[in-house]
Each structure stands twice: as C-alpha cells, then as structure tokens.
Design an enzyme around this catalytic site. Structure first.
Site, PDB file in Angstrom:
ATOM      1  N   GLY A  80       0.043   5.511  -4.244  1.00 37.99           N
ATOM      2  CA  GLY A  80      -0.587   6.783  -4.643  1.00 37.99           C
ATOM      3  C   GLY A  80       0.048   7.884  -4.072  1.00 37.99           C
ATOM      4  O   GLY A  80       0.453   8.897  -4.550  1.00 37.99           O
ATOM      5  N   HIS A 130       2.214   3.376  -9.108  1.00 41.85           N
ATOM      6  CA  HIS A 130       2.063   2.029  -9.184  1.00 41.85           C
ATOM      7  C   HIS A 130       3.264   1.582 -10.299  1.00 41.85           C
ATOM      8  O   HIS A 130       3.642   0.147  -9.902  1.00 41.85           O
ATOM      9  CB  HIS A 130       0.844   1.795  -9.948  1.00 41.85           C
ATOM     10  CG  HIS A 130      -0.486   2.403  -9.413  1.00 41.85           C
ATOM     11  ND1 HIS A 130      -0.640   1.940  -7.971  1.00 41.85           N
ATOM     12  CD2 HIS A 130      -1.603   3.024  -9.768  1.00 41.85           C
ATOM     13  CE1 HIS A 130      -1.642   2.602  -7.575  1.00 41.85           C
ATOM     14  NE2 HIS A 130      -2.368   3.119  -8.883  1.00 41.85           N
ATOM     15  N   ASN A 148     -11.165  -2.368  -5.420  1.00 43.48           N
ATOM     16  CA  ASN A 148     -10.478  -1.634  -6.162  1.00 43.48           C
ATOM     17  C   ASN A 148     -11.194  -1.250  -7.234  1.00 43.48           C
ATOM     18  O   ASN A 148     -10.811  -0.361  -8.045  1.00 43.48           O
ATOM     19  CB  ASN A 148      -8.952  -1.949  -6.274  1.00 43.48           C
ATOM     20  CG  ASN A 148      -8.220  -1.897  -5.048  1.00 43.48           C
ATOM     21  OD1 ASN A 148      -7.220  -2.812  -4.929  1.00 43.48           O
ATOM     22  ND2 ASN A 148      -8.299  -1.019  -4.400  1.00 43.48           N
ATOM     23  N   ASP A 207       0.815  -1.230   0.071  1.00 39.37           N
ATOM     24  CA  ASP A 207      -0.003  -0.045  -0.108  1.00 39.37           C
ATOM     25  C   ASP A 207       0.946   1.313   0.160  1.00 39.37           C
ATOM     26  O   ASP A 207       1.855   1.163   0.545  1.00 39.37           O
ATOM     27  CB  ASP A 207      -0.999   0.178   1.352  1.00 39.37           C
ATOM     28  CG  ASP A 207      -1.950   1.062   1.027  1.00 39.37           C
ATOM     29  OD1 ASP A 207      -2.373   1.301   0.117  1.00 39.37           O
ATOM     30  OD2 ASP A 207      -2.847   1.327   2.034  1.00 39.37           O
TER      31      ASP A 207
HETATM   32  C1  IPE Z   1      -5.586  -2.770  -0.239  1.00 38.22           C
HETATM   33  O1  IPE Z   1      -5.252  -1.411  -0.234  1.00 38.22           O
HETATM   34  C2  IPE Z   1      -5.613  -3.293  -1.710  1.00 38.22           C
HETATM   35  C3  IPE Z   1      -4.248  -3.372  -2.124  1.00 38.22           C
HETATM   36  C4  IPE Z   1      -3.148  -3.198  -1.925  1.00 38.22           C
HETATM   37  C5  IPE Z   1      -4.204  -4.070  -3.473  1.00 38.22           C
HETATM   38  P1  IPE Z   1      -6.364  -0.167  -0.646  1.00 38.22           P
HETATM   39  O2  IPE Z   1      -5.688   1.158  -0.628  1.00 38.22           O
HETATM   40  O3  IPE Z   1      -7.229  -0.333  -1.552  1.00 38.22           O
HETATM   41  O4  IPE Z   1      -7.161  -0.207   0.861  1.00 38.22           O
HETATM   42  P2  IPE Z   1      -7.920   1.115   1.740  1.00 38.22           P
HETATM   43  O5  IPE Z   1      -8.985   1.215   0.717  1.00 38.22           O
HETATM   44  O6  IPE Z   1      -6.983   2.147   2.128  1.00 38.22           O
HETATM   45  O7  IPE Z   1      -8.630   0.161   2.717  1.00 38.22           O
HETATM   46  C1  IPE Z   2      -1.578   0.339  -3.424  1.00 39.18           C
HETATM   47  O1  IPE Z   2      -1.494   1.833  -3.472  1.00 39.18           O
HETATM   48  C2  IPE Z   2      -1.794  -0.227  -4.711  1.00 39.18           C
HETATM   49  C3  IPE Z   2      -3.306  -0.812  -5.013  1.00 39.18           C
HETATM   50  C4  IPE Z   2      -4.189  -0.668  -4.250  1.00 39.18           C
HETATM   51  C5  IPE Z   2      -3.298  -1.618  -6.039  1.00 39.18           C
HETATM   52  P1  IPE Z   2      -2.589   2.788  -3.470  1.00 39.18           P
HETATM   53  O2  IPE Z   2      -3.013   3.228  -4.716  1.00 39.18           O
HETATM   54  O3  IPE Z   2      -3.617   2.245  -2.543  1.00 39.18           O
HETATM   55  O4  IPE Z   2      -1.745   4.108  -2.587  1.00 39.18           O
HETATM   56  P2  IPE Z   2      -2.410   4.993  -1.695  1.00 39.18           P
HETATM   57  O5  IPE Z   2      -2.943   4.213  -0.508  1.00 39.18           O
HETATM   58  O6  IPE Z   2      -3.590   5.763  -2.519  1.00 39.18           O
HETATM   59  O7  IPE Z   2      -1.520   5.797  -1.165  1.00 39.18           O
HETATM   60 MG    MG Z   3      -4.078   2.488  -0.639  1.00 42.23          MG
END
Ligand code: IPE
Ligand code: IPE
Ligand code: MG
Length: 256
Positions: A26, A40, A71, A23
């Site tokens: 982003g 990513h 997602n 995680d």
């Molecule tokens: C969990 O992360 C899913 C993955 C890492 C693929 P998210 O970023 O989707 O989870 P939430 O929304 O913060 O709980």
């Molecule tokens: C994890 O990073 C990747 C996936 C969920 C696939 P995020 O995209 O959730 O990154 P943040 O949590 O918004 O920083």
């Molecule tokens: Mg996330």
C-alpha cells in the site's frame, strides 16, 4: 537432524526455511500516487522474483504471508483485490512452479474464502503434490492464533473419536499445525520497516531469527533475499543453550 535439536548452532550453512511477511504494498503505491491495488499487483511480481531466487541461495522452503485473518477488516474492495491476487498468481505462475519441482501448500482456514479461490488453491496443491525440490507455503486467511486453536481442536477431536490416546504435548500439537511436516522455520523476514509478527507463525517463531528490512515489498527480489540470508548467517543461534566462547575472546575474559 533438525536445527532445533542443537543446543547451539552457527547459522552459516542455512537458512533452509525462510518465512516472509510481504509488507508495504500500500505504501509503495501511495508514494507513487497510485491506487493500493497497483501495489498489490507489483507485489505479485516481487513474489515471483523471490521464489525464483530462493533455491540459488540454498533455501528449500519459503513460507509467505499473503492474507491474514485480520485482513478481512480492510475495505471490501481491497479484500477483493487481495483475493484476486491468488487468481492471477496461480494463473500466471503455476505451470512454471510445477515444472521447477515446487510443491505448493496453502496454510490457513479455507472456510470463509470464496468458492473459486478454494478450487484454485486445491488445484495448485493437487498439481504440485508430487514435487519435492522446493516447498512454497502460502499463508492465506492464516492467523497464528487460529492455527494453534485448530491444532488443539484436531487433537481433541481425535481423542474423542478414539483415534488418539496420547497426551497433548508440543509434539502432538505441532502435528496438527498447518505447517506440520515442513522444516523448522529458521528466519522470519518482514519488509517495510515494521517490527512485529502480526499473528504470523506464532508457534513456529519460537526460535526463528527475526530480520527486518526497510524495503517495501513490491521492490523485493533476489537482492533483498540475499541480504536477509547474509544477516541470518551472521547470527549465533543458541536455542537456550550456551554459545561456545570464541577463541579470541577467552583469554581476554580470563585476564579481565
Ligand atoms: C501482515 O501485514 C499481513 C500480511 C503481510 C499478509 P499487515 O499490513 O496486515 O499487518 P499490520 O496491520 O501492519 O500489523
Ligand atoms: C502487504 O501490504 C499486503 C497484505 C497485507 C496482503 P499492505 O497492504 O499491508 O501495505 P501497507 O502496509 O499498507 O503499506
Ligand atoms: Mg501492511
């Protein structure tokens, strides 16, 4: 003997199976004024580093969360970027994984994924099916709840078709989960400072240790994984049993 059959276990010799919630891609990108897609993309490099480092730490199985059933609620452009990661990861790393003795298994529902992604996943599983040095499970279009529902449906279907007569119990349900056959999950690690499972490995988490690290996923690699392993080794796993009293602590308790 599987770790879960011990009433109490020191963690000093594990973990065999590490599950990772990757995680923070982003936030990593946003902190640099970059589009999230760049986060990513860097996340794929972090995954490669981490998979390479795992065997050196004694790990035999890694399960990584790549895309959750929730997602899909992200903007279409980001969903499409995340699908693209499967293409680039497999295109750039499958040969190395195959040569390194890694078996790739993709957990999660195939239905709903683009056809070319399904073909890529099937190819990655087929080309590495004979490998047994290391198991890499990629949870993609995966949700812990969906996986439990699917396992229950498999059991019901088998009973209705006359292929199973046994009761629905923890063992028979576990056999229908997408992780069936993998070693028990010893530890679930989440990066980026969030403290939740977000629907990852709900069944398998029952007695897994939980490790939360502040590092954002694109900065992860050998160092982060070694730190998670060290934290795990400091834990005392009891599985509902009782930890033996430490020798030094026993007299103090008796005196007090
Ligand atoms: C969990 O992360 C899913 C993955 C890492 C693929 P998210 O970023 O989707 O989870 P939430 O929304 O913060 O709980
Ligand atoms: C994890 O990073 C990747 C996936 C969920 C696939 P995020 O995209 O959730 O990154 P943040 O949590 O918004 O920083
Ligand atoms: Mg996330």
């Amino acid at each position: 003997m599987p770790a879960e059959s011990h009433l109490s276990a020191a963690s000093s010799d594990g973990p065999r199976h590490v599950a990772l919630i990757m995680d923070g891609n982003g936030r990593w990108a946003e902190a640099r004024g970059l589009p999230r897609a760049m986060g990513h993309r860097e996340g794929v490099q972090a995954l490669k580093r981490t998979v390479e480092a795992a065997p050196r730490l004694g790990i035999r199985c890694l399960t990584v969360f790549g895309f959750s059933t929730e997602n899909w609620s992200r903007p279409a452009e980001e969903v499409s970027d995340l699908m693209g990661l499967v293409r680039s990861y497999v295109a750039s790393d499958l040969k190395r994984l195959e040569r390194a003795g890694v078996r790739v298994r993709v957990l999660g529902r195939r239905a709903g994924l683009p056809d070319d992604i399904i073909a890529i996943i099937d190819r990655a599983e087929a080309t590495t099916a004979h490998n047994d040095k290391f198991l890499l499970q990629v949870a993609f279009n995966y949700g812990g709840r969906a996986d439990i529902v699917d396992a229950a449906r498999r059991h019901v279907d088998a009973v209705l078709a006359g292929r199973a007569t046994g009761p629905l119990d923890e063992e028979s349900l576990g056999l229908g989960l997408s992780t069936a056959g993998a070693p028990p999950v010893d530890v679930i690690v989440r990066t980026s400072g969030e403290h939740r499972l977000s629907n990852f490995l709900l069944w398998e988490a029952a007695y897994a240790e939980l490790v939360y690290q502040d590092v954002l996923w694109p900065d992860y690699g050998a160092e982060g994984l070694a730190d998670a392993v060290a934290q795990y080794r400091n834990r005392d796993r009891r599985f509902g049993g009782r930890a033996p009293l430490a020798e030094a602590a026993a007299p103090a308790l008796a005196a007090g």
